[in-house]
Write a protein that holds these residues in place. Structure first.
Motif, PDB file in Angstrom:
ATOM      1  N   GLY A  78       8.055  18.329   7.607  1.00 45.09           N
ATOM      2  CA  GLY A  78       6.823  18.883   7.051  1.00 45.09           C
ATOM      3  C   GLY A  78       6.689  18.689   5.556  1.00 45.09           C
ATOM      4  N   ASP A  79       7.665  18.029   4.921  1.00 48.31           N
ATOM      5  CA  ASP A  79       7.605  17.792   3.480  1.00 48.31           C
ATOM      6  C   ASP A  79       6.833  16.514   3.189  1.00 48.31           C
ATOM      7  N   MET A  80       6.128  16.499   2.083  1.00 50.34           N
ATOM      8  CA  MET A  80       5.375  15.316   1.680  1.00 50.34           C
ATOM      9  C   MET A  80       6.318  14.275   1.085  1.00 50.34           C
ATOM     10  N   ARG A  81       6.046  13.022   1.392  1.00 47.79           N
ATOM     11  CA  ARG A  81       6.841  11.928   0.857  1.00 47.79           C
ATOM     12  C   ARG A  81       5.938  10.737   0.570  1.00 47.79           C
ATOM     13  N   THR A  82       6.383   9.873  -0.325  1.00 48.99           N
ATOM     14  CA  THR A  82       5.632   8.666  -0.671  1.00 48.99           C
ATOM     15  C   THR A  82       6.154   7.498   0.155  1.00 48.99           C
ATOM     16  N   VAL A  83       5.264   6.822   0.860  1.00 48.67           N
ATOM     17  CA  VAL A  83       5.627   5.713   1.729  1.00 48.67           C
ATOM     18  C   VAL A  83       4.902   4.459   1.264  1.00 48.67           C
ATOM     19  N   THR A  84       5.641   3.371   1.122  1.00 40.75           N
ATOM     20  CA  THR A  84       5.061   2.089   0.728  1.00 40.75           C
ATOM     21  C   THR A  84       5.201   1.107   1.875  1.00 40.75           C
ATOM     22  N   ARG A  85       4.088   0.537   2.283  1.00 41.43           N
ATOM     23  CA  ARG A  85       4.079  -0.417   3.386  1.00 41.43           C
ATOM     24  C   ARG A  85       3.502  -1.747   2.923  1.00 41.43           C
ATOM     25  N   ARG A  86       4.041  -2.815   3.486  1.00 42.92           N
ATOM     26  CA  ARG A  86       3.534  -4.153   3.213  1.00 42.92           C
ATOM     27  C   ARG A  86       2.385  -4.447   4.167  1.00 42.92           C
ATOM     28  N   VAL A  87       1.225  -4.761   3.614  1.00 35.56           N
ATOM     29  CA  VAL A  87       0.034  -5.049   4.404  1.00 35.56           C
ATOM     30  C   VAL A  87      -0.342  -6.513   4.215  1.00 35.56           C
ATOM     31  N   THR A  88      -0.502  -7.216   5.321  1.00 30.68           N
ATOM     32  CA  THR A  88      -0.869  -8.631   5.288  1.00 30.68           C
ATOM     33  C   THR A  88      -2.075  -8.851   6.189  1.00 30.68           C
ATOM     34  N   THR A  89      -3.110  -9.485   5.650  1.00 27.43           N
ATOM     35  CA  THR A  89      -4.302  -9.742   6.445  1.00 27.43           C
ATOM     36  C   THR A  89      -4.064 -10.919   7.391  1.00 27.43           C
ATOM     37  N   ALA A  90      -4.917 -11.007   8.416  1.00 24.23           N
ATOM     38  CA  ALA A  90      -4.814 -12.107   9.371  1.00 24.23           C
ATOM     39  C   ALA A  90      -5.057 -13.443   8.690  1.00 24.23           C
ATOM     40  N   LEU A  91      -5.966 -13.469   7.720  1.00 29.29           N
ATOM     41  CA  LEU A  91      -6.245 -14.718   7.003  1.00 29.29           C
ATOM     42  C   LEU A  91      -5.030 -15.170   6.210  1.00 29.29           C
ATOM     43  N   SER A  92      -4.375 -14.238   5.540  1.00 27.97           N
ATOM     44  CA  SER A  92      -3.190 -14.593   4.764  1.00 27.97           C
ATOM     45  C   SER A  92      -2.097 -15.151   5.671  1.00 27.97           C
ATOM     46  N   VAL A 118       0.849  -1.189   0.000  1.00 29.56           N
ATOM     47  CA  VAL A 118       0.000   0.000   0.000  1.00 29.56           C
ATOM     48  C   VAL A 118       0.886   1.240   0.000  1.00 29.56           C
ATOM     49  N   THR A 119       0.639   2.133  -0.958  1.00 30.67           N
ATOM     50  CA  THR A 119       1.420   3.367  -1.090  1.00 30.67           C
ATOM     51  C   THR A 119       0.558   4.550  -0.664  1.00 30.67           C
ATOM     52  N   SER A 120       1.132   5.425   0.136  1.00 27.34           N
ATOM     53  CA  SER A 120       0.405   6.600   0.610  1.00 27.34           C
ATOM     54  C   SER A 120       1.352   7.784   0.688  1.00 27.34           C
ATOM     55  N   ARG A 121       0.748   8.972   0.768  1.00 32.36           N
ATOM     56  CA  ARG A 121       1.529  10.203   0.895  1.00 32.36           C
ATOM     57  C   ARG A 121       1.470  10.668   2.344  1.00 32.36           C
ATOM     58  N   GLU A 122       2.637  10.922   2.930  1.00 30.71           N
ATOM     59  CA  GLU A 122       2.716  11.357   4.322  1.00 30.71           C
ATOM     60  C   GLU A 122       3.728  12.495   4.438  1.00 30.71           C
ATOM     61  N   ARG A 123       3.611  13.232   5.546  1.00 29.09           N
ATOM     62  CA  ARG A 123       4.571  14.299   5.823  1.00 29.09           C
ATOM     63  C   ARG A 123       5.670  13.763   6.731  1.00 29.09           C
ATOM     64  N   ASN A 124       6.902  14.111   6.420  1.00 32.72           N
ATOM     65  CA  ASN A 124       8.013  13.698   7.266  1.00 32.72           C
ATOM     66  C   ASN A 124       8.199  14.691   8.404  1.00 32.72           C
ATOM     67  N   SER A 125       9.258  14.523   9.176  1.00 35.18           N
ATOM     68  CA  SER A 125       9.499  15.379  10.341  1.00 35.18           C
ATOM     69  C   SER A 125       9.739  16.842   9.966  1.00 35.18           C
TER      70      SER A 125
END
Length: 210
Positions: free
Chosen positions: A40-54, A31-38
């Motif tokens: 205050g600048d915007m950055r693109t962050v990619t996180r691995r998301v795994t469901t409980a079933l998986s 999952v890729t999202s836009r967040e602000r760093n420390s």
């Protein structure tokens, strides 16, 4: 979907039956999202998301964590830092001025560590031993995991014949000689698959909670 081949033995329906590999992969995504760093600048962050079933349908245990490695890195930095401090700030190897001792005598050159900072040498040595110990533990842990999961291909072969019913929350096996088609809980399915791979004892420690 073929209702004859893949009907859930629990509810007798096939509309919510999915192959285990497909259900496993469907629950793992980036999952890729836009967040602000420390700053205050915007950055693109990619996180691995795994469901409980998986996670519950995983064909093998999770690899050992390397959190202990942080301690090893810290110990290594301490070893290097204290050694450099011992050498430079403590004048570990002092230079002897010209003429301080003659050809036939005079005081010998002082090449030992400064006694006031000799403890830095001990700290450096102990930290180095700690770093080496942590490295040895991590290497042995990794080697043991690889050795224990060397039968993963056998587990995945059985795992690939599993079908998950989203209505019942159970798994059943199809077309596996010697295996019946009765519904299995996620934990029972995990134990069956991991036992086939030779690491069934780990199922008691890493329980399926999907």
């Amino acid at each position: 979907m073929n209702s004859t081949s893949h009907t859930c033995p629990g509810c007798g329906r096939d509309d919510l039956v999915q192959a285990v590999p497909a259900a496993y992969l469907a629950g793992r995504d980036a999952v890729t999202s836009r967040e602000r760093n420390s700053d205050g600048d915007m950055r693109t962050v990619t996180r691995r998301v795994t469901t409980a079933l998986s996670e519950a349908l995983a064909p093998m245990p999770e690899a050992p964590t390397y959190g202990l490695g942080c301690l090893g890195v810290f110990a290594g930095l301490v070893a290097v830092g204290t050694f450099l401090g011992w050498v430079f700030a403590g004048r570990a190897f002092e230079e002897v001025p010209d003429g301080a001792y003659g050809y036939f005598g005079g005081p010998p050159p002082r090449l030992g560590p400064d006694p006031d900072l000799a403890f830095l040498g001990w700290v450096s040595g102990l930290a180095l031993c700690a770093a080496l110990l942590v490295t040895g533990v991590l290497v042995r842990r990794r080697a043991a995991f690889v050795h224990q999961t060397r039968g993963r291909h056998r587990a995945e072969e059985l795992w690939s014949h599993g079908w998950y019913c989203h209505r019942c929350g159970t798994v059943h096996l199809r077309d596996v000689p010697g295996e019946d088609v009765r519904p299995l809980t996620l934990q029972a399915f995990r134990e069956r698959v991991w036992e086939r791979g030779g690491y069934g004892d780990l199922a008691a420690h890493q329980r399926a909670t999907g």
